[in-house]
Design a protein around this motif. Structure first.
Motif, PDB file in Angstrom:
ATOM      1  N   ASP A 109       0.843  -1.209   0.000  1.00  0.00           N
ATOM      2  CA  ASP A 109       0.000   0.000   0.000  1.00  0.00           C
ATOM      3  C   ASP A 109       0.879   1.261   0.000  1.00  0.00           C
ATOM      4  N   PRO A 110       1.516   1.553  -1.131  1.00  0.00           N
ATOM      5  CA  PRO A 110       2.487   2.663  -1.187  1.00  0.00           C
ATOM      6  C   PRO A 110       1.890   4.038  -1.486  1.00  0.00           C
ATOM      7  N   SER A 111       0.607   4.107  -1.776  1.00  0.00           N
ATOM      8  CA  SER A 111       0.042   5.372  -2.277  1.00  0.00           C
ATOM      9  C   SER A 111       0.027   6.477  -1.220  1.00  0.00           C
ATOM     10  N   ALA A 112      -0.140   6.114   0.049  1.00  0.00           N
ATOM     11  CA  ALA A 112      -0.148   7.134   1.104  1.00  0.00           C
ATOM     12  C   ALA A 112       1.188   7.862   1.151  1.00  0.00           C
ATOM     13  N   ALA A 113       2.286   7.125   0.986  1.00  0.00           N
ATOM     14  CA  ALA A 113       3.613   7.738   1.020  1.00  0.00           C
ATOM     15  C   ALA A 113       3.772   8.733  -0.135  1.00  0.00           C
ATOM     16  N   LEU A 114       3.279   8.376  -1.307  1.00  0.00           N
ATOM     17  CA  LEU A 114       3.365   9.280  -2.459  1.00  0.00           C
ATOM     18  C   LEU A 114       2.537  10.536  -2.221  1.00  0.00           C
ATOM     19  N   TRP A 115       1.363  10.372  -1.619  1.00  0.00           N
ATOM     20  CA  TRP A 115       0.504  11.517  -1.314  1.00  0.00           C
ATOM     21  C   TRP A 115       1.201  12.445  -0.326  1.00  0.00           C
ATOM     22  N   LEU A 116       1.843  11.872   0.691  1.00  0.00           N
ATOM     23  CA  LEU A 116       2.558  12.676   1.677  1.00  0.00           C
ATOM     24  C   LEU A 116       3.724  13.427   1.030  1.00  0.00           C
ATOM     25  N   ALA A 117       4.404  12.780   0.088  1.00  0.00           N
ATOM     26  CA  ALA A 117       5.520  13.442  -0.596  1.00  0.00           C
ATOM     27  C   ALA A 117       5.026  14.640  -1.404  1.00  0.00           C
ATOM     28  N   ARG A 118       3.887  14.476  -2.073  1.00  0.00           N
ATOM     29  CA  ARG A 118       3.335  15.598  -2.848  1.00  0.00           C
ATOM     30  C   ARG A 118       2.916  16.734  -1.917  1.00  0.00           C
ATOM     31  N   LEU A 119       2.409  16.365  -0.729  1.00  0.00           N
ATOM     32  CA  LEU A 119       2.007  17.396   0.242  1.00  0.00           C
ATOM     33  C   LEU A 119       3.233  18.170   0.732  1.00  0.00           C
ATOM     34  N   TRP A 120       4.339  17.462   0.951  1.00  0.00           N
ATOM     35  CA  TRP A 120       5.578  18.137   1.351  1.00  0.00           C
ATOM     36  C   TRP A 120       6.017  19.147   0.290  1.00  0.00           C
ATOM     37  N   ALA A 121       5.947  18.733  -0.967  1.00  0.00           N
ATOM     38  CA  ALA A 121       6.349  19.638  -2.046  1.00  0.00           C
ATOM     39  C   ALA A 121       5.455  20.871  -2.068  1.00  0.00           C
ATOM     40  N   GLU A 122       4.155  20.647  -1.861  1.00  0.00           N
ATOM     41  CA  GLU A 122       3.210  21.761  -1.834  1.00  0.00           C
ATOM     42  C   GLU A 122       3.489  22.697  -0.657  1.00  0.00           C
ATOM     43  N   ALA A 123       3.975  22.111   0.451  1.00  0.00           N
ATOM     44  CA  ALA A 123       4.279  22.923   1.636  1.00  0.00           C
ATOM     45  C   ALA A 123       5.574  23.715   1.473  1.00  0.00           C
ATOM     46  N   GLY A 124       6.347  23.421   0.430  1.00  0.00           N
ATOM     47  CA  GLY A 124       7.566  24.181   0.163  1.00  0.00           C
ATOM     48  C   GLY A 124       8.853  23.498   0.561  1.00  0.00           C
ATOM     49  N   LEU A 125       8.794  22.208   0.896  1.00  0.00           N
ATOM     50  CA  LEU A 125      10.029  21.505   1.244  1.00  0.00           C
ATOM     51  C   LEU A 125      10.927  21.413   0.011  1.00  0.00           C
ATOM     52  N   PRO A 126      12.202  21.734   0.134  1.00  0.00           N
ATOM     53  CA  PRO A 126      13.103  21.663  -1.025  1.00  0.00           C
ATOM     54  C   PRO A 126      13.165  20.254  -1.615  1.00  0.00           C
ATOM     55  N   ALA A 127      13.310  20.180  -2.914  1.00  0.00           N
ATOM     56  CA  ALA A 127      13.398  18.882  -3.596  1.00  0.00           C
ATOM     57  C   ALA A 127      14.569  18.078  -3.058  1.00  0.00           C
ATOM     58  N   GLY A 128      14.349  16.779  -2.836  1.00  0.00           N
ATOM     59  CA  GLY A 128      15.405  15.900  -2.370  1.00  0.00           C
ATOM     60  C   GLY A 128      15.463  15.708  -0.873  1.00  0.00           C
ATOM     61  N   VAL A 129      14.728  16.533  -0.117  1.00  0.00           N
ATOM     62  CA  VAL A 129      14.745  16.376   1.340  1.00  0.00           C
ATOM     63  C   VAL A 129      13.858  15.207   1.757  1.00  0.00           C
ATOM     64  N   PHE A 130      12.796  14.934   0.977  1.00  0.00           N
ATOM     65  CA  PHE A 130      11.900  13.812   1.283  1.00  0.00           C
ATOM     66  C   PHE A 130      11.707  13.004   0.006  1.00  0.00           C
ATOM     67  N   THR A 131      12.193  11.775   0.017  1.00  0.00           N
ATOM     68  CA  THR A 131      12.143  10.911  -1.166  1.00  0.00           C
ATOM     69  C   THR A 131      11.395   9.634  -0.826  1.00  0.00           C
ATOM     70  N   VAL A 132      10.517   9.198  -1.727  1.00  0.00           N
ATOM     71  CA  VAL A 132       9.830   7.919  -1.561  1.00  0.00           C
ATOM     72  C   VAL A 132      10.478   6.902  -2.501  1.00  0.00           C
ATOM     73  N   LEU A 133      10.948   5.802  -1.914  1.00  0.00           N
ATOM     74  CA  LEU A 133      11.604   4.730  -2.664  1.00  0.00           C
ATOM     75  C   LEU A 133      10.670   3.533  -2.720  1.00  0.00           C
ATOM     76  N   GLN A 134      10.273   3.147  -3.931  1.00  0.00           N
ATOM     77  CA  GLN A 134       9.375   1.999  -4.084  1.00  0.00           C
ATOM     78  C   GLN A 134      10.180   0.711  -4.245  1.00  0.00           C
ATOM     79  N   GLY A 135       9.591  -0.405  -3.844  1.00  0.00           N
ATOM     80  CA  GLY A 135      10.250  -1.684  -4.030  1.00  0.00           C
ATOM     81  C   GLY A 135      10.046  -2.622  -2.864  1.00  0.00           C
ATOM     82  N   ASP A 136      10.739  -3.769  -2.943  1.00  0.00           N
ATOM     83  CA  ASP A 136      10.622  -4.785  -1.900  1.00  0.00           C
ATOM     84  C   ASP A 136      11.988  -4.985  -1.239  1.00  0.00           C
ATOM     85  N   LYS A 137      12.410  -6.216  -1.058  1.00  0.00           N
ATOM     86  CA  LYS A 137      13.655  -6.487  -0.339  1.00  0.00           C
ATOM     87  C   LYS A 137      14.865  -5.852  -1.036  1.00  0.00           C
TER      88      LYS A 137
END
Length: 268
Positions: A109-137
């Motif tokens: 269920d990775p979609s919440a993390a992506l939504w939070l990342a977009r919210l951070w960008a909207e809040a003005g967090l500089p690019a690269g400070v919050f990154t979502v990495l998808q994948g498994d082991k």
């Protein structure tokens, strides 16, 4: 603080994502977000909490001071059962303390993390400070062994917690790895059995039984076991199970399990 305000005004969007992808009912999803918000609000005052300290004359002619500095890049590996709350336990504090965060959410269920990342960008967090990495082991192992990642925070099953702790610490990282547990409810003979039965069913079936603190074992001290079993059985029989979003404004008591594999494990 801008992130906190955006999250508060749009938490209904995030709750709908949690319900559609994890399965927990909407009220439960909203409760998860509010628990995460508590840590976001703590982080808004964090500059004061990380000032360090100064002790004058700690010994003869010696003053002592401490300075708190960011680690750099930190990794967060979060579980499927709380895709918003558990990341929010970690990343607001890490960012407020001056770190860059790489969040690896559960692949279930990775979609919440992506939504939070977009919210951070909207809040003005500089690019690269919050990154979502998808994948498994494979993605997890990349975080555990990367020389750029200075610490790992994890919540999940005990075998994976042990693997993460051993691997990340072997690579010189600070690690907090929180594993699972089998939770027991002990019922004494003088207990209010109606209250006990309500709590046992709520703990066992809320969030589809997938909370960290779900009650999976009830230990009853005689002579109350038979009466308690009857009360619990009655309540289980009246549980409404269905789409977590509800139908015609009526919310079920329990939504679907996260995967067919988990369903088969529970039914076995």
């Amino acid at each position: 603080f801008a992130f906190r305000e955006l999250l508060n005004s749009r938490k209904g969007e995030l709750a709908a994502i949690l319900t559609s992808e994890h399965g927990k009912v909407l009220s439960d999803a909203m409760g998860e977000i509010l628990r995460g918000q508590e840590v976001v609000e703590l982080a808004t005052g964090f500059p004061h909490l990380i000032k360090g300290a100064y002790s004058e004359n700690a010994s003869s002619g010696i003053d002592v001071y401490s300075t708190k500095q960011p680690l750099g890049v930190v990794g967060v590996i979060s579980p499927f059962n709380f895709p918003a709350m558990v990341p929010m336990w970690f990343f607001p504090i890490a960012i407020a303390a001056g770190n860059a965060v790489v969040l690896k959410p559960s692949e279930k269920d990775p979609s919440a993390a992506l939504w939070l990342a977009r919210l951070w960008a909207e809040a003005g967090l500089p690019a690269g400070v919050f990154t979502v990495l998808q994948g498994d082991k494979l993605a997890v192992d990349g975080l555990l062994t990367s020389p750029d990642v200075q610490s790992i925070s994890f919540v999940g099953s005990t075998p994976i917690a042990q693997y993460i702790y051993e691997t990340a610490s072997r690579h010189g990282k600070r690690v907090q790895a929180l594993g699972g547990a089998k939770n027991h409810m002990l019922v004494l003979p003088d207990a209010d059995l109606d209250l006990v039965a309500d709590q046992a069913v709520n703990a066992g079936y809320g969030a589809a039984g997938e909370r960290c603190m779900a009650i999976s074992v009830v230990l009853a001290v005689e002579p109350v076991a038979d009466d308690l079993i009857a009360k619990i059985t009655d309540r289980i029989g009246r549980l409404r199970i269905g789409n977590g979003a509800g139908v015609d404004g009526v919310e079920p008591d329990m939504g679907p399990l996260i995967t067919d594999v988990h369903r088969d494990k529970v039914s076995s």
